[in-house]
Design a protein around this motif. Structure first.
Motif, short mmCIF file in Angstrom:
data_model
loop_
_atom_site.label_atom_id
_atom_site.label_comp_id
_atom_site.label_asym_id
_atom_site.label_seq_id
_atom_site.Cartn_x
_atom_site.Cartn_y
_atom_site.Cartn_z
N ILE A 64 15.34 -24.09 -58.01
CA ILE A 64 14.30 -24.91 -57.38
C ILE A 64 12.93 -24.29 -57.64
O ILE A 64 12.71 -23.11 -57.35
N GLY A 65 12.03 -25.07 -58.19
CA GLY A 65 10.65 -24.62 -58.35
C GLY A 65 9.81 -25.07 -57.16
O GLY A 65 9.89 -26.23 -56.76
N ILE A 66 9.05 -24.16 -56.57
CA ILE A 66 8.18 -24.48 -55.44
C ILE A 66 6.73 -24.28 -55.86
O ILE A 66 6.33 -23.17 -56.21
N CYS A 67 5.97 -25.36 -55.85
CA CYS A 67 4.54 -25.28 -56.15
C CYS A 67 3.77 -25.53 -54.85
O CYS A 67 3.73 -26.65 -54.34
N GLN A 68 3.19 -24.48 -54.29
CA GLN A 68 2.39 -24.60 -53.06
C GLN A 68 0.92 -24.58 -53.43
O GLN A 68 0.46 -23.71 -54.16
N GLN A 69 0.19 -25.55 -52.90
CA GLN A 69 -1.21 -25.72 -53.31
C GLN A 69 -2.06 -24.49 -53.05
O GLN A 69 -2.87 -24.08 -53.88
N LEU A 70 -1.90 -23.91 -51.89
CA LEU A 70 -2.63 -22.69 -51.54
C LEU A 70 -1.97 -22.08 -50.31
O LEU A 70 -1.08 -22.68 -49.70
#
Length: 352
Positions: A64-70
């Protein structure tokens, strides 16, 4: 003599012809045996492959890839909830690649491209800019968004009831009309409400419009105070406290990441701030109608599990919303402003 010789030659020719014929029949039989043996070998190999595939499915570790904005508390809580749900369901059969976009759209796009190249099984995009980047990067890999106000307004879904694409998830939208109702309860004599948000965040623009509609319905004057990025916050907030009686801030990531700076201007000026969520309020607001970001992240994780293990189609999975909201306040700010809070409101940090 000639007749005998001819007969011998004819007999030999017939014998040769017969032998050749027998040889052909025997060859066909041998060929058929070979083909049958080959078919059985292929079937055996196929069964072996099926068994291996079945075993591999049981041993599969989902990536699972997690892209958190900030980074800020609300988004961090949503990521924690998402991971907790999948770890509860999958145990050690899930791996996370957590990446932080540091508030930059280009960083989110780079992260999304990395996930696609890594061929992850699913992408979780935390906040609107991250979701937009991940949605643009792939139409094949399932994408679960969270901490997003409206998926249609963000341009990643055709409908919140049926997204129609490879994207679904959970919204952080709290009822804005109820937030404005809270504002007027706490500051009943407000003449002008300032609406503070960052223009780079599509969902903040959406919430600002909804807040204006709610204020118009109550015939309360309002003004927008817009920042392009964090560098504008000090000057814009300073301007706002000189022109309005109370400030409303939606669930805006740029402002949320800079609430300390907002507090340092609004509290000395005795201007109450009503926030879109609890962590912003804890950072310097007076009150909020709050949802749990951990819970919406957790629910996003449950949706991801259904996609990964049950084969559910994101295009057909409706956007989910927070189950409940709670009126909360910041006791430190209430004391500094000299505002007595209703007894039924929950103080942030207290036992509920």
């Amino acid at each position: 003599m000639k007749k005998k010789l001819a007969a011998i030659v004819l007999t030999m020719a017939m014998a040769a012809s017969f032998a050749a014929g027998c040889g052909t029949v025997g060859g066909e039989k041998e060929d058929k045996k070979t083909e049958q043996g080959s078919d059985k070998l292929e079937e055996s190999e196929g069964e072996t492959k099926k068994e291996e595939t079945s075993e591999n499915d049981g041993d599969k570790v989902y990536k699972i890839g997690i892209c958190q904005q900030l980074e800020h508390q609300a988004l961090d809580a949503a990521t924690e909830g998402f991971k907790a749900a999948l770890e509860e369901k999958l145990g050690d059969k899930v791996e996370f690649d957590y990446q932080n976009g540091q508030g930059e759209q280009t960083n989110c796009a780079t992260i999304a491209t990395k996930f696609v190249n890594d061929n992850v099984d699913l992408i979780m995009a935390n906040a609107t800019t991250a979701l937009q980047a991940c949605s643009a990067a792939t139409s094949e890999i399932p994408v679960i968004g969270t901490s997003v106000t409206d998926f249609v307004e963000a341009g990643v879904a055709e409908s919140n009831d049926a997204p129609g694409r490879n994207v679904t998830g959970t919204s952080d939208l709290a009822p804005i009309d109820q937030q404005i109702e809270l504002l007027t309860t706490l500051v009943p004599d407000a003449g002008t409400v300032g609406i503070l948000y960052c223009s780079a965040e599509a969902n903040s623009v959406f919430q600002a419009e909804k807040a204006e509609e709610a204020l118009d319905a109550k015939e309360i004057s309002h003004e927008r105070y817009i920042v392009a990025d964090s560098n504008d916050i000090q000057s814009v907030v300073t301007n706002a406290v000189g022109e309005c009686d109370v400030i409303y801030i939606p669930t805006d990531n740029t402002i949320a990441d800079n609430m300390e700076g907002v507090k340092n201007i609004t509290t000395p000026a005795k201007i109450p701030v009503i926030c879109g969520e609890e962590n912003m309020c804890a950072g310097g607001g007076l009150a909020t109608l709050s949802i749990s970001y951990y819970n919406i992240g957790y629910n996003a994780g449950l949706m991801a599990y259904e996609i990964l293990t049950d084969g559910k189609n994101p295009a057909e999975m409706p956007i989910q919303y927070a189950d409940e909201v709670t009126e909360k306040y910041n006791p430190e700010i209430a004391e500094a402003l000299g505002i007595e809070m209703p007894s039924d409101m929950v103080a942030i940090g207290s036992e509920e």
